[in-house]
Enzyme design. Structure first.
Site, PDB file in Angstrom:
ATOM      1  N   HIS A 578     -12.195  48.824 -83.212  1.00  0.00           N
ATOM      2  CA  HIS A 578     -11.644  47.524 -84.203  1.00  0.00           C
ATOM      3  C   HIS A 578     -10.676  48.212 -85.448  1.00  0.00           C
ATOM      4  O   HIS A 578     -10.512  46.985 -85.556  1.00  0.00           O
ATOM      5  CB  HIS A 578     -13.375  47.889 -85.393  1.00  0.00           C
ATOM      6  CG  HIS A 578     -13.456  46.637 -84.338  1.00  0.00           C
ATOM      7  ND1 HIS A 578     -15.280  46.395 -83.840  1.00  0.00           N
ATOM      8  CD2 HIS A 578     -13.460  45.223 -83.330  1.00  0.00           C
ATOM      9  CE1 HIS A 578     -15.667  45.179 -83.916  1.00  0.00           C
ATOM     10  NE2 HIS A 578     -14.755  44.766 -83.337  1.00  0.00           N
ATOM     11  N   ARG A 685      -6.376  37.763 -66.534  1.00  0.00           N
ATOM     12  CA  ARG A 685      -6.789  39.100 -66.012  1.00  0.00           C
ATOM     13  C   ARG A 685      -8.618  38.113 -65.596  1.00  0.00           C
ATOM     14  O   ARG A 685      -9.055  38.041 -66.603  1.00  0.00           O
ATOM     15  CB  ARG A 685      -7.416  40.125 -66.803  1.00  0.00           C
ATOM     16  CG  ARG A 685      -5.969  40.611 -67.394  1.00  0.00           C
ATOM     17  CD  ARG A 685      -6.301  41.753 -67.824  1.00  0.00           C
ATOM     18  NE  ARG A 685      -5.323  42.470 -68.706  1.00  0.00           N
ATOM     19  CZ  ARG A 685      -4.422  42.517 -69.886  1.00  0.00           C
ATOM     20  NH1 ARG A 685      -4.864  41.599 -70.508  1.00  0.00           N
ATOM     21  NH2 ARG A 685      -3.260  42.643 -69.876  1.00  0.00           N
ATOM     22  N   ARG A 721      -4.360  37.982 -61.703  1.00  0.00           N
ATOM     23  CA  ARG A 721      -4.769  38.302 -60.627  1.00  0.00           C
ATOM     24  C   ARG A 721      -6.757  38.586 -60.067  1.00  0.00           C
ATOM     25  O   ARG A 721      -7.014  38.576 -61.129  1.00  0.00           O
ATOM     26  CB  ARG A 721      -4.965  39.600 -61.635  1.00  0.00           C
ATOM     27  CG  ARG A 721      -5.825  41.068 -60.900  1.00  0.00           C
ATOM     28  CD  ARG A 721      -5.280  42.362 -61.795  1.00  0.00           C
ATOM     29  NE  ARG A 721      -5.617  42.092 -63.029  1.00  0.00           N
ATOM     30  CZ  ARG A 721      -5.591  43.393 -63.916  1.00  0.00           C
ATOM     31  NH1 ARG A 721      -4.995  44.388 -64.033  1.00  0.00           N
ATOM     32  NH2 ARG A 721      -6.558  42.975 -64.790  1.00  0.00           N
ATOM     33  N   GLU A 818       0.010  49.355 -59.000  1.00  0.00           N
ATOM     34  CA  GLU A 818      -0.330  50.716 -59.218  1.00  0.00           C
ATOM     35  C   GLU A 818      -0.711  51.159 -58.719  1.00  0.00           C
ATOM     36  O   GLU A 818      -1.362  52.513 -59.677  1.00  0.00           O
ATOM     37  CB  GLU A 818      -1.863  49.787 -59.869  1.00  0.00           C
ATOM     38  CG  GLU A 818      -1.410  48.506 -60.350  1.00  0.00           C
ATOM     39  CD  GLU A 818      -2.858  47.641 -60.650  1.00  0.00           C
ATOM     40  OE1 GLU A 818      -3.287  47.614 -61.500  1.00  0.00           O
ATOM     41  OE2 GLU A 818      -3.762  47.389 -59.417  1.00  0.00           O
ATOM     42  N   ASN A 841       0.370  50.714 -66.647  1.00  0.00           N
ATOM     43  CA  ASN A 841      -0.433  51.774 -66.963  1.00  0.00           C
ATOM     44  C   ASN A 841      -1.426  52.251 -65.752  1.00  0.00           C
ATOM     45  O   ASN A 841      -1.420  53.305 -65.854  1.00  0.00           O
ATOM     46  CB  ASN A 841      -1.318  50.563 -67.840  1.00  0.00           C
ATOM     47  CG  ASN A 841      -0.916  49.779 -68.922  1.00  0.00           C
ATOM     48  OD1 ASN A 841       0.372  49.900 -68.771  1.00  0.00           O
ATOM     49  ND2 ASN A 841      -2.218  48.678 -69.475  1.00  0.00           N
ATOM     50  N   ASP A 842      -1.749  51.692 -64.758  1.00  0.00           N
ATOM     51  CA  ASP A 842      -2.604  52.570 -63.811  1.00  0.00           C
ATOM     52  C   ASP A 842      -1.544  53.151 -62.683  1.00  0.00           C
ATOM     53  O   ASP A 842      -1.523  54.088 -62.450  1.00  0.00           O
ATOM     54  CB  ASP A 842      -3.184  51.249 -62.993  1.00  0.00           C
ATOM     55  CG  ASP A 842      -4.834  51.650 -63.323  1.00  0.00           C
ATOM     56  OD1 ASP A 842      -4.850  52.471 -64.130  1.00  0.00           O
ATOM     57  OD2 ASP A 842      -5.268  49.743 -62.764  1.00  0.00           O
ATOM     58  N   ARG A 852      -4.631  57.380 -69.237  1.00  0.00           N
ATOM     59  CA  ARG A 852      -4.986  57.009 -70.073  1.00  0.00           C
ATOM     60  C   ARG A 852      -5.409  56.786 -71.454  1.00  0.00           C
ATOM     61  O   ARG A 852      -4.897  56.278 -72.738  1.00  0.00           O
ATOM     62  CB  ARG A 852      -3.816  55.545 -70.252  1.00  0.00           C
ATOM     63  CG  ARG A 852      -5.013  54.627 -69.826  1.00  0.00           C
ATOM     64  CD  ARG A 852      -4.114  52.925 -69.161  1.00  0.00           C
ATOM     65  NE  ARG A 852      -5.185  51.842 -69.082  1.00  0.00           N
ATOM     66  CZ  ARG A 852      -6.063  51.899 -68.068  1.00  0.00           C
ATOM     67  NH1 ARG A 852      -5.197  52.651 -66.763  1.00  0.00           N
ATOM     68  NH2 ARG A 852      -6.146  50.755 -67.769  1.00  0.00           N
ATOM     69  N   CYS A 889       3.899  43.963 -65.603  1.00  0.00           N
ATOM     70  CA  CYS A 889       3.384  43.072 -66.237  1.00  0.00           C
ATOM     71  C   CYS A 889       2.202  44.208 -67.258  1.00  0.00           C
ATOM     72  O   CYS A 889       1.040  43.819 -68.072  1.00  0.00           O
ATOM     73  CB  CYS A 889       2.049  42.220 -65.329  1.00  0.00           C
ATOM     74  SG  CYS A 889       1.317  43.333 -64.523  1.00  0.00           S
TER      75      CYS A 889
END
Length: 955
Positions: A578, A685, A721, A818, A841-842, A852, A889
């Site tokens: 947050h 997503r 996706r 990925e 990322n992956d 990560r 992406c």
């Protein structure tokens, strides 16, 4: 934890049958403002699944998980039916404890009520009660457990007589915080009584904070007055709460096991006092269930134990509790076993090993629930600060990598706001005084938060602080603290223990987004603790500064004077906490998870904080500072220009076209993405839709959701996706077997293919929602051509089945790159897929073997690592050889340094967060294709990601 008040009780209710009783209960909840009318159906549906009859004329109706959307706030209503109601399972009910729960609070009610179930005459007393106070007393009487554990034992003490042993036992109880000096004085005045078999007993109720039992045994064989002294029990009594301990001592004597105690270790003593004999076979199993051994897993355990055909007993390994029958549901629930606690099972006779193995295996497998392994390193209590060596200071003029949390660049002196030290006693003598102190501090904390909410004047800051107000009023926290106070704890210790217990449980959640909310809990907790301890935070400087803290809570962010705070830097935290969300909302650059070393910075030391790259540089050189100042000025100018030009198509300086699209986690944000200049959606997503429902969303529901995004795009392409769950994103209605490493298990396309009907419904919904509009579908976590072909077969069959007038005719089917194997096999995949989208990322995580989200290694999971770039290069080359396009992406697509590298590698599309679209478009206009290719070659020639960034920064 839900608590029962007299105003929650309705007396003298009447109902002709159980349905009418449930209707009355639903009305009571609605009239109290706890639920919407639709919750009534949830109560009825829950009874249709299984009876909520608990025992002793009590039922605990509560809604199904699907009906939680009708719960406005957590609460309870108790209805008394003096004449009784015939329940649908044949039992007679006199009391309904009806629960409106937003999560699993009904489990706490169940635990609180289990002590009522074994008491005779309770049903009759509930039926005859004529006051709310009487019913509340019957249902809510707190069960105080007398303490007996390794810390209350005093074994092998060099005593010369019984009295010394008695005093040693009393001293041990005093050290454990169970008794005061008055108790020790009382024991000194009394002679131990002979129990037989060399055991003696001394007891007192003077100065007792919590009932407890100690056993003191002599170092060597001891005789006094020609009588053997094997040990002296020292018993701290309070009302009748010690009765169970006395019964266990008597059982020990009846079994003739006293002679085993004199030279026994603590584990053996606790085992004998728990009722385990020396010939019993024992085995341990750790509870792995997220909510501990509550009703559902406890019932499963009881069934497994009953199936063994032997008497099996179970106890907590820690705490010295009595072993109870593993075939008694109420006794198993009453253990109150929490996640991570070991259980000791015991059995005697032929087949004991086999029976215990079956029971322990069932516990390890989750007793019917999906469980995660217990990670001692994550779930243990952190060592005290004074027990850990101080971290090494950060070197001057050297970039230090961390986690980028909020974009922007700041240059300013630091102000290190270290977590204040709260000194307070662990124990207190007057529970009434402590409870009043705590309640007053909570009221003051709520007033402070309300003032901050008013000051924030709406927006995300006000919303999150309002959530903090809800946390502060959470009855579960207050009840947990109240119980600790009643057991002799101070207000401060009781409150912080309740906060830490809840925060640790939150941190263990598989959902990283939810786990990082533990910072919110601690933020709320520190507020109240500061009031109790009268600790005030130091005043920040009156000049611009970068705030450095261990972890910044949302209320810390809300108090920030944004005219002076140039940036935020934390030792802990993640990009989805947050505090990071609020920093982005306020436009303050932030870097988080930088490690304890940042807390060694001296106030006033100048720092460069780069919120885009996730880097901080203390005491920069004049050259580095000048370069950062130029970047800062250029950034401010570029942001203004980028916004003005956001709707222009994206081209490099020499006219090379690169499409810039937006990543979306929800269809409702599609219109905002278009407003910010997105040329399409490069990643939708779709799991958001599946996570928002208690069961698999049907065809019509999915069509409606996808159509919302397509309508907002107004002819722009949508890349959706397919469902990507598993790993860190489990679905409650789609359980998967326990996996030691879920990130290498059933997730992405491999999980979807285990239920092809779900994948088929999603593909059908996407095709039908996109009628007349362009649609791109991509499959996640594809490792090779076989997986793609399985999904493509479903896709092609649907294209043949659905009339062209009812579906899109402009559709492409691609895969996400990925997994390194997909990049290595890109030539074979490119021959059959329509496009690739690289999820950096992956891909980075799997290529570098770095989680990560790892608190220490996440900063090293850099997509600009040359190994990752080579995989992207291979993917692009294979795709272009077949005339296919490639998008990126992942987060790398919005990294200002990475953008020209990706373009130079030949990437055709960059998909970024909607907020980044204008800036990425602007970045493309700053270089030409030849320069981009040169930067890509330079990056590929480096050995590490650090070397890549250093080389590109110099250009």
């Amino acid at each position: 934890m839900l608590t029962l008040r007299q105003e929650d009780i309705l007396l003298d209710c009447r109902a002709d049958d159980w349905r009418a009783a449930l209707n009355s209960a639903a009305d009571a909840l609605h009239q109290a403002g706890l639920v919407a009318p639709g919750y009534r159906d949830g109560l009825l549906d829950r009874e249709a699944q299984s009876s909520t009859f608990l025992g002793n004329a009590i039922a605990i109706p509560h809604g199904t998980p699907e009906s939680r959307e009708h719960v406005r706030r957590t609460g309870v209503r108790v209805l008394q039916f003096p004449a009784g109601v015939e329940w649908h399972d044949g039992n007679r009910v006199h009391v309904l404890v009806t629960i409106a729960a937003q999560s699993d609070e009904h489990l706490d009610i169940l635990r609180q009520l289990t002590h009522v179930l074994d008491r005779e005459g309770v049903a009759e007393r509930l039926a005859a009660a004529d006051s709310c106070g009487e019913i509340a007393g019957l249902l809510s009487k707190a069960v105080v457990e007398a303490r007996l554990d390794a810390d209350t034992l005093c074994l092998g003490f060099p005593a010369r007589d019984r009295q010394e042993l008695a005093l040693a036992g009393a001293a041990r109880l005093r050290q454990a915080g169970c008794v005061g000096s008055d108790f020790v004085a009382a024991v000194a005045e009394r002679a131990p009584r002979d129990l037989g078999q060399g055991l003696w007993l001394v007891s007192s109720d003077r100065g007792v904070a919590a009932p407890a039992l100690s056993l003191a045994t002599p170092e060597s064989l001891l005789k006094q007055d020609d009588e053997a002294v094997a040990g002296v029990f020292c018993l701290a009594t309070r009302e009748d709460t010690h009765r169970g301990l006395l019964e266990r001592i008597l059982a020990l004597l009846e079994n003739g096991a006293a002679n085993e105690l004199r030279e026994a270790d603590a584990a053996t003593v606790l085992a004998r006092l728990a009722g385990e004999s020396a010939v019993a076979t024992t085995r341990q199993a750790r509870v792995l269930n997220a909510h501990g051994l509550h009703a559902r897993p406890a019932k499963q355990l009881v069934q497994v134990a009953r199936a063994q055909g032997l008497t099996i007993r179970v106890r907590l390994a820690e705490g010295g509790g009595e072993a109870v029958s593993a075939t008694s549901l109420t006794k198993v629930i009453n253990l109150g076993a929490r996640r991570g606690q070991p259980l000791v099972f015991s059995a005697e006779g032929e087949g004991a090993d086999r029976a215990l193995e079956a029971v322990c295996n069932a516990v390890a497998e989750g007793l019917g629930e999906q469980v995660l392994p217990f990670d001692e390193s994550r779930e243990r209590i952190e060592p005290r600060e004074e027990d850990t060596p101080p971290p090494e200071p950060l070197p001057a003029d050297e970039p230090h990598a961390a986690v980028a949390a909020s974009p922007g660049l700041a240059i300013a002196p630091v102000f290190v706001l270290r977590t204040p030290r709260f000194d307070y006693p662990e124990r207190a003598s007057d529970p009434g005084v402590e409870l009043r102190r705590l309640e007053q501090a909570i009221r003051e904390g709520a007033e402070q938060l309300e003032a901050l909410v008013q000051q924030a004047r709406g927006g995300e800051v006000a919303q999150i602080l309002s959530m903090h107000e809800e946390m502060l009023n959470d009855p579960e926290l207050l009840q947990a603290a109240r119980e600790s106070i009643e057991e002799g704890g101070s207000a401060e210790a009781a409150w912080w223990n309740a906060i830490e217990t809840s925060a640790h449980a939150q941190e263990m959640l598989a959902d990283r987004l939810l786990a990082e909310r533990a910072a919110d809990l601690r933020d709320v907790g520190r507020r109240v603790l500061g009031i109790l301890c009268r600790v005030e935070l130091p005043e920040p400087p009156d000049h611009p500064y970068i705030l450095v803290m261990d972890d910044i809570g949302p209320s810390d962010v809300a108090r920030l004077d944004t005219s002076r705070v140039r940036g935020l830097l934390t030792a802990r935290g993640g990009a989805t906490a947050h505090s990071a969300i609020l920093a982005r909302a306020l436009g303050i650059p932030a870097v988080v998870g930088a490690g304890k070393r940042v807390l060694t910075l001296e106030n006033g030391v100048e720092l460069i904080l780069d919120g885009e790259r996730g880097r901080v540089t203390p005491a920069p050189s004049a050259e580095r500072r000048q370069a950062a100042e130029q970047r800062l000025a250029e950034r401010e100018r570029r942001e203004a220009e980028a916004w003005e030009a956001r709707h222009q198509e994206a081209y490099t300086r020499d006219g090379h076209r690169v499409e810039v699209a937006a990543n979306l986690g929800n269809t409702t944000h599609a219109a905002d993405a278009v407003e910010r200049g997105a040329e399409g959606i490069g990643l939708l997503r779709t799991e958001f839709l599946f996570m928002a429902h208690a069961q698999v969303p049907d065809l019509d529901t999915q069509i409606g959701e996808y159509r919302e995004a397509l309508d907002a795009l107004d002819g722009r392409p949508l890349v959706a996706r397919t469902l990507d769950v598993g790993g860190d994103k489990p679905l409650p209605y789609w359980p998967v077997p326990h996996e030691d490493n879920p990130f290498l298990g059933l997730r992405g396309i491999r999980l979807a293919l285990t239920r092809p009907e779900v994948l088929e419904t999603q593909l059908r919904a996407l095709l039908m929602a996109a009628v007349g509009r362009p649609l791109r579908i991509m499959l996640p976590m594809v490792k090779d051509l076989a997986e793609f072909r399985q999904a493509k077969a479903i896709h092609d069959r649907l294209l043949a089945e659905i009339p062209e007038t009812e579906r899109t005719t402009d559709v492409q089917l691609g895969v996400m790159i990925e997994v390194p194997s997909a990049a290595l096999l890109a030539p074979s995949l490119a021959a059959e897929v329509d496009f690739f989208s690289v999820g950096t990322n992956d891909l980075t995580q799997y290529t570098l073997a770095i989680d990560r989200d790892h608190p220490e290694l996440s900063a090293q999971a850099d997509g600009l690592h040359p190994a990752v770039l080579r995989l992207i290069e291979m993917t692009v080359a294979a795709a272009h050889a077949q005339g296919k396009w490639v998008g990126v992406c992942g987060e790398l697509a919005s990294d200002a340094i990475a953008v020209p590298v990706l373009v130079g590698l030949g990437v055709d599309e960059l998909s970024v967060s909607a907020r980044q679209v204008p800036l990425v478009k602007a970045r493309l206009r700053e270089f030409d294709l030849a320069d981009a290719r040169a930067q890509a070659e330079l990056a590929l020639a480096q050995a590490t990601s650090e070397a890549v960034r250093d080389a590109l920064e110099v250009r």
